[in-house]
Design an enzyme around this catalytic site. Structure first.
Site, PDB file in Angstrom:
ATOM      1  N   THR A  18      67.028  -3.418  28.441  1.00  0.00           N
ATOM      2  CA  THR A  18      68.006  -4.600  27.868  1.00  0.00           C
ATOM      3  C   THR A  18      67.991  -4.200  26.398  1.00  0.00           C
ATOM      4  O   THR A  18      69.162  -5.058  26.093  1.00  0.00           O
ATOM      5  CB  THR A  18      67.164  -5.650  28.404  1.00  0.00           C
ATOM      6  OG1 THR A  18      66.029  -5.612  27.546  1.00  0.00           O
ATOM      7  CG2 THR A  18      66.849  -6.024  29.722  1.00  0.00           C
ATOM      8  N   ARG A  22      63.437   2.851  24.880  1.00  0.00           N
ATOM      9  CA  ARG A  22      62.252   2.791  24.121  1.00  0.00           C
ATOM     10  C   ARG A  22      61.213   3.707  24.976  1.00  0.00           C
ATOM     11  O   ARG A  22      61.094   3.592  26.309  1.00  0.00           O
ATOM     12  CB  ARG A  22      61.812   1.334  24.187  1.00  0.00           C
ATOM     13  CG  ARG A  22      62.417   0.330  23.404  1.00  0.00           C
ATOM     14  CD  ARG A  22      62.124  -1.067  23.530  1.00  0.00           C
ATOM     15  NE  ARG A  22      62.936  -1.868  22.748  1.00  0.00           N
ATOM     16  CZ  ARG A  22      63.050  -3.274  22.826  1.00  0.00           C
ATOM     17  NH1 ARG A  22      61.934  -3.975  23.383  1.00  0.00           N
ATOM     18  NH2 ARG A  22      63.671  -3.973  21.827  1.00  0.00           N
ATOM     19  N   SER A 113      61.619  -3.145  18.749  1.00  0.00           N
ATOM     20  CA  SER A 113      61.400  -4.664  18.292  1.00  0.00           C
ATOM     21  C   SER A 113      60.137  -4.953  18.181  1.00  0.00           C
ATOM     22  O   SER A 113      59.252  -4.890  17.174  1.00  0.00           O
ATOM     23  CB  SER A 113      62.062  -5.227  19.594  1.00  0.00           C
ATOM     24  OG  SER A 113      62.081  -6.591  19.546  1.00  0.00           O
ATOM     25  N   HIS A 114      59.601  -5.749  19.149  1.00  0.00           N
ATOM     26  CA  HIS A 114      58.164  -6.403  19.049  1.00  0.00           C
ATOM     27  C   HIS A 114      57.128  -5.464  19.568  1.00  0.00           C
ATOM     28  O   HIS A 114      56.077  -5.947  19.472  1.00  0.00           O
ATOM     29  CB  HIS A 114      58.135  -7.768  19.791  1.00  0.00           C
ATOM     30  CG  HIS A 114      58.418  -7.565  21.362  1.00  0.00           C
ATOM     31  ND1 HIS A 114      59.799  -7.059  21.635  1.00  0.00           N
ATOM     32  CD2 HIS A 114      57.786  -7.674  22.376  1.00  0.00           C
ATOM     33  CE1 HIS A 114      59.795  -7.119  22.982  1.00  0.00           C
ATOM     34  NE2 HIS A 114      58.726  -7.368  23.435  1.00  0.00           N
ATOM     35  N   ASP A 278      59.508 -10.676  14.045  1.00  0.00           N
ATOM     36  CA  ASP A 278      58.816  -9.565  14.783  1.00  0.00           C
ATOM     37  C   ASP A 278      59.391  -8.397  14.298  1.00  0.00           C
ATOM     38  O   ASP A 278      59.776  -8.315  12.939  1.00  0.00           O
ATOM     39  CB  ASP A 278      59.346  -9.802  16.367  1.00  0.00           C
ATOM     40  CG  ASP A 278      60.937  -9.215  16.428  1.00  0.00           C
ATOM     41  OD1 ASP A 278      61.445  -9.653  15.346  1.00  0.00           O
ATOM     42  OD2 ASP A 278      61.328  -8.582  17.521  1.00  0.00           O
ATOM     43  N   ASP A 280      61.742  -6.059  14.422  1.00  0.00           N
ATOM     44  CA  ASP A 280      63.194  -5.516  13.798  1.00  0.00           C
ATOM     45  C   ASP A 280      63.858  -6.830  13.313  1.00  0.00           C
ATOM     46  O   ASP A 280      64.862  -6.871  12.801  1.00  0.00           O
ATOM     47  CB  ASP A 280      63.824  -5.003  15.094  1.00  0.00           C
ATOM     48  CG  ASP A 280      64.308  -5.944  15.978  1.00  0.00           C
ATOM     49  OD1 ASP A 280      63.205  -6.664  16.534  1.00  0.00           O
ATOM     50  OD2 ASP A 280      65.217  -5.577  16.834  1.00  0.00           O
ATOM     51  N   ASP A 282      64.742  -9.956  14.966  1.00  0.00           N
ATOM     52  CA  ASP A 282      65.549 -10.761  15.833  1.00  0.00           C
ATOM     53  C   ASP A 282      64.829 -11.821  16.279  1.00  0.00           C
ATOM     54  O   ASP A 282      65.406 -12.860  17.040  1.00  0.00           O
ATOM     55  CB  ASP A 282      66.204  -9.986  16.541  1.00  0.00           C
ATOM     56  CG  ASP A 282      65.584  -9.133  17.692  1.00  0.00           C
ATOM     57  OD1 ASP A 282      64.338  -9.340  17.606  1.00  0.00           O
ATOM     58  OD2 ASP A 282      66.234  -8.587  18.462  1.00  0.00           O
ATOM     59  N   ARG A 283      63.607 -11.934  16.369  1.00  0.00           N
ATOM     60  CA  ARG A 283      62.769 -13.006  16.972  1.00  0.00           C
ATOM     61  C   ARG A 283      62.096 -14.022  16.138  1.00  0.00           C
ATOM     62  O   ARG A 283      61.938 -13.502  14.860  1.00  0.00           O
ATOM     63  CB  ARG A 283      61.552 -12.684  18.092  1.00  0.00           C
ATOM     64  CG  ARG A 283      62.207 -11.535  19.068  1.00  0.00           C
ATOM     65  CD  ARG A 283      61.154 -11.241  20.089  1.00  0.00           C
ATOM     66  NE  ARG A 283      61.745 -10.150  21.039  1.00  0.00           N
ATOM     67  CZ  ARG A 283      61.334 -10.117  22.381  1.00  0.00           C
ATOM     68  NH1 ARG A 283      60.398 -10.847  22.617  1.00  0.00           N
ATOM     69  NH2 ARG A 283      61.863  -9.200  23.184  1.00  0.00           N
ATOM     70  N   GLU A 364      67.131 -17.382  23.854  1.00  0.00           N
ATOM     71  CA  GLU A 364      66.248 -16.891  24.771  1.00  0.00           C
ATOM     72  C   GLU A 364      64.810 -17.476  24.814  1.00  0.00           C
ATOM     73  O   GLU A 364      64.270 -17.634  23.602  1.00  0.00           O
ATOM     74  CB  GLU A 364      66.117 -15.372  25.150  1.00  0.00           C
ATOM     75  CG  GLU A 364      67.343 -14.658  25.275  1.00  0.00           C
ATOM     76  CD  GLU A 364      67.634 -13.238  25.384  1.00  0.00           C
ATOM     77  OE1 GLU A 364      68.284 -12.527  25.936  1.00  0.00           O
ATOM     78  OE2 GLU A 364      66.689 -12.587  24.844  1.00  0.00           O
ATOM     79  N   GLU A 365      64.264 -17.522  25.806  1.00  0.00           N
ATOM     80  CA  GLU A 365      62.614 -18.266  25.451  1.00  0.00           C
ATOM     81  C   GLU A 365      61.908 -17.054  24.979  1.00  0.00           C
ATOM     82  O   GLU A 365      60.745 -17.670  24.594  1.00  0.00           O
ATOM     83  CB  GLU A 365      62.138 -18.332  27.009  1.00  0.00           C
ATOM     84  CG  GLU A 365      62.337 -17.337  27.990  1.00  0.00           C
ATOM     85  CD  GLU A 365      61.356 -16.182  27.814  1.00  0.00           C
ATOM     86  OE1 GLU A 365      60.241 -16.593  27.403  1.00  0.00           O
ATOM     87  OE2 GLU A 365      61.773 -15.352  28.087  1.00  0.00           O
ATOM     88  N   LYS A 377      70.593 -11.875  18.169  1.00  0.00           N
ATOM     89  CA  LYS A 377      69.580 -12.976  17.892  1.00  0.00           C
ATOM     90  C   LYS A 377      68.842 -12.843  16.491  1.00  0.00           C
ATOM     91  O   LYS A 377      68.927 -11.650  15.747  1.00  0.00           O
ATOM     92  CB  LYS A 377      68.325 -13.176  18.730  1.00  0.00           C
ATOM     93  CG  LYS A 377      67.700 -11.822  19.135  1.00  0.00           C
ATOM     94  CD  LYS A 377      66.567 -12.142  20.223  1.00  0.00           C
ATOM     95  CE  LYS A 377      65.956 -11.043  20.711  1.00  0.00           C
ATOM     96  NZ  LYS A 377      66.752 -10.251  21.614  1.00  0.00           N
ATOM     97  N   ARG A 497      56.769 -11.327  34.313  1.00  0.00           N
ATOM     98  CA  ARG A 497      56.658 -12.626  33.474  1.00  0.00           C
ATOM     99  C   ARG A 497      57.049 -13.809  34.564  1.00  0.00           C
ATOM    100  O   ARG A 497      57.810 -13.632  35.257  1.00  0.00           O
ATOM    101  CB  ARG A 497      57.836 -12.704  32.599  1.00  0.00           C
ATOM    102  CG  ARG A 497      57.728 -11.441  31.416  1.00  0.00           C
ATOM    103  CD  ARG A 497      58.419 -11.787  30.168  1.00  0.00           C
ATOM    104  NE  ARG A 497      58.649 -10.628  29.316  1.00  0.00           N
ATOM    105  CZ  ARG A 497      57.971 -10.028  28.538  1.00  0.00           C
ATOM    106  NH1 ARG A 497      56.888 -10.675  28.204  1.00  0.00           N
ATOM    107  NH2 ARG A 497      58.158  -9.273  27.752  1.00  0.00           N
TER     108      ARG A 497
END
Length: 544
Positions: A18, A22, A113-114, A278, A280, A282-283, A364-365, A377, A497
């Site tokens: 997505t 990675r 990312s995270h 986070d 990178d 974006d969160r 997004e959640e 984001k 999830r």
């Protein structure tokens, strides 16, 4: 300058997820692994000579080495201009900002990312298109097909480039320019938000903030904007220096991993706003004093109040959310008479809607929110929204949320993550759920009667493309939902999830403990999935 056409062996595991490709660092360090993927991107683009690209990453382990490889390959392929973030750093939202500002043809973002960083941890790479957003599935599928057939890549035999000093140099056909991406991003933010109002409140002490950069890429951006430009006291940004291993922490802004921030926000003298970002950038996570704002609620509050801010005075044309995200933002859209869209998980699915001006805000959640200012984001953008709103309303975060729930009702919402499940077991759980779909409509579980059970499919309203198998939905007559989805952002095993949601209109019931209020739906989710029995886990790894 020598250009080497290096013979290589194709890899079969370079299908982007997505948010890009990675893997563990050691996989990327294999001879030719990163090079093959980059060459596959160039081959998918076609003739890249004369193109302008952006390059940077989140500073995690292997970031600097990977940047030098990509620079050498860009020179070998005839890229005309390469814009590189100073020190090799470029947050994901800033990369989108820079691509759009300089009208680049795209860019590479080096990040997982995270996910954790370090020699034994994760690395990632993704390509963003000329609109500044993540590459489409059509593009990434083409990259994957190229990667499976690749026999050679082109790379220039040149010395390492100084990526720490601002300025440009000519290397063969390519101008390599080291840029201050923080300045470009900060300038954009100053046009969207009321910096004068926020700055006055911060300097006077009427508004206070603690921002946890988690030793990730947002640190320099947050310091420049919050402390240098807006006047927050020095030290308002904590863990501000990006480190290759994120200081040994997990750069995921949630109640588990942002422990230092959570402890600060539980104190009697807590700042008015607590926030974290986070790996990178974006969160985001947002908190008030002893009060956690769920990402779904944050998105709904943003949609309800964004037109109060300078960059959005003309109002919103529409909103969008990923399917697992709570329906709270939909209720705002209906109340103000704008369209709302439900998409698969993955920011790339918002791109067409944004480019077609169908939506202004999306989220997004998974702690992500953004607007049409870029095509990613944007964690710091969301934090600046909350600062601006607090400066306007002069109320605590908790009061703003309760006021919102009073107007729109409250969507009680939780996500249970079962991490690092063996992939075969995770697929078995999803297969077990799919086997029940035909029989579930009409089934009753206490007060809950199923009206819809499906495997979510999305037809893009702009280009007509269809995306299938995006998560199992079980929707009940009273609007409650349970969603099951395998995450595509990990590098080990699989993460299941489970998202659980129930709407409550009665204000007298808006202060319940979420896990208790949703306990009956949580039990139904376990009964349907048999997650404990089939995964071998006694409970979720993380609850948000």
């Amino acid at each position: 300058m020598k250009i080497d056409l290096h013979q290589t062996t194709a890899f079969t595991d370079q299908k982007p997820g997505t948010s890009g490709l990675r893997k563990k660092v050691r996989q990327f360090q294999q001879p030719g692994y990163l090079e093959n993927f980059v060459q596959s991107v160039f081959d998918t683009i076609g003739d890249v000579s004369g193109k302008v690209l952006v390059l940077g990453g989140d500073g995690r382990y292997f970031n600097r080495e990977a940047l030098q490889i990509i620079i050498r390959m860009a020179v070998a392929s005839g890229i005309a201009r390469l814009l590189v973030g100073q020190n090799g750093l470029l947050s994901t939202p800033a990369a989108s900002c820079v691509i759009r500002k300089y009208k680049a043809d795209g860019g590479f973002i080096l990040s997982a990312s995270h996910n954790p960083g370090g020699p034994e941890e994760d690395f990632g790479i993704k390509f963003n298109l000329a609109n500044g957003g993540p590459a489409t599935e059509t593009f990434t599928n083409s990259v994957f097909e190229c990667s499976k057939k690749l026999t050679a890549y082109r790379i220039a035999d040149i010395s390492p480039i100084d990526i720490d000093t601002l300025g440009s140099r000519q290397i063969g056909p390519t101008t390599v320019e080291i840029i201050d991406s923080v300045a470009d991003y900060a300038d954009l933010m100053s046009h969207l938000f009321d910096f004068k109002l926020i700055g006055s409140a911060l300097r006077s002490g009427a508004l206070t903030i603690c921002f946890d950069a988690m030793h990730a890429v947002t640190g320099p951006y947050a310091r420049r904007i919050l402390e240098d430009r807006l006047g927050a006291p020095h030290g308002s940004v904590i863990n501000a220096i990006p480190l290759e291993d994120f200081g040994g922490g997990h750069p995921d802004p949630n109640l588990i991993h942002a422990r230092q921030l959570v402890e600060i926000m539980q104190r009697p003298n807590a700042p008015a706003l607590g926030a974290a970002s986070d790996g990178d950038g974006d969160r985001n996570m947002v908190m008030g004093s002893r009060f956690f704002v769920t990402p779904s609620d944050s998105l709904a509050v943003i949609a309800a109040n964004l037109s109060l801010l300078p960059g959005y005075r003309s109002g919103l044309c529409g909103v969008a959310r990923s399917m697992p995200t709570s329906q709270a933002v939909d209720r705002v859209a209906r109340a103000v008479g704008i369209d709302s869209y439900e998409t698969p998980t993955g920011w790339k699915f918002f791109g067409n809607l944004l480019d077609a001006r169908k939506i202004t805000v999306c989220g997004e959640e998974s702690f992500g929110a953004g607007s049409d200012h870029i095509r990613e984001k944007d964690g710091l953008w969301a934090v600046l929204f909350w600062l601006n709103l607090l400066a306007i309303k002069k109320k605590p975060v908790s009061d703003i949320l309760r006021e919102h729930w009073s107007n729109f009702g409250r969507d009680y919402y939780t996500r249970h993550d079962y991490e690092s499940i063996e992939s075969a077991k995770a697929e078995d759980i999803m297969a077990h759920l799919r086997s029940q779909l035909a029989q579930l409509p009409g089934a009753e579980f206490g007060i809950y009667r199923v009206v819809l059970a499906d495997d979510f499919e999305y037809k893009d309203p702009i280009d007509g493309s269809v995306t299938e198998h995006q998560g199992i939905r079980v929707i009940f007559e009273n609007g409650s939902r349970i969603v099951f989805r395998l995450s595509g952002t990990g590098t080990e095993g699989a993460t299941l999830r489970i998202y659980i949601e129930r709407y409550e209109r009665r204000a007298s019931l808006h202060d319940q403990e979420t896990q208790v209020y949703l306990s009956d739906l949580i039990a139904i989710a376990e009964s349907l999935s048999q997650v404990h029995q089939r995964s071998g886990m006694s409970g979720p790894s993380v609850i948000t």
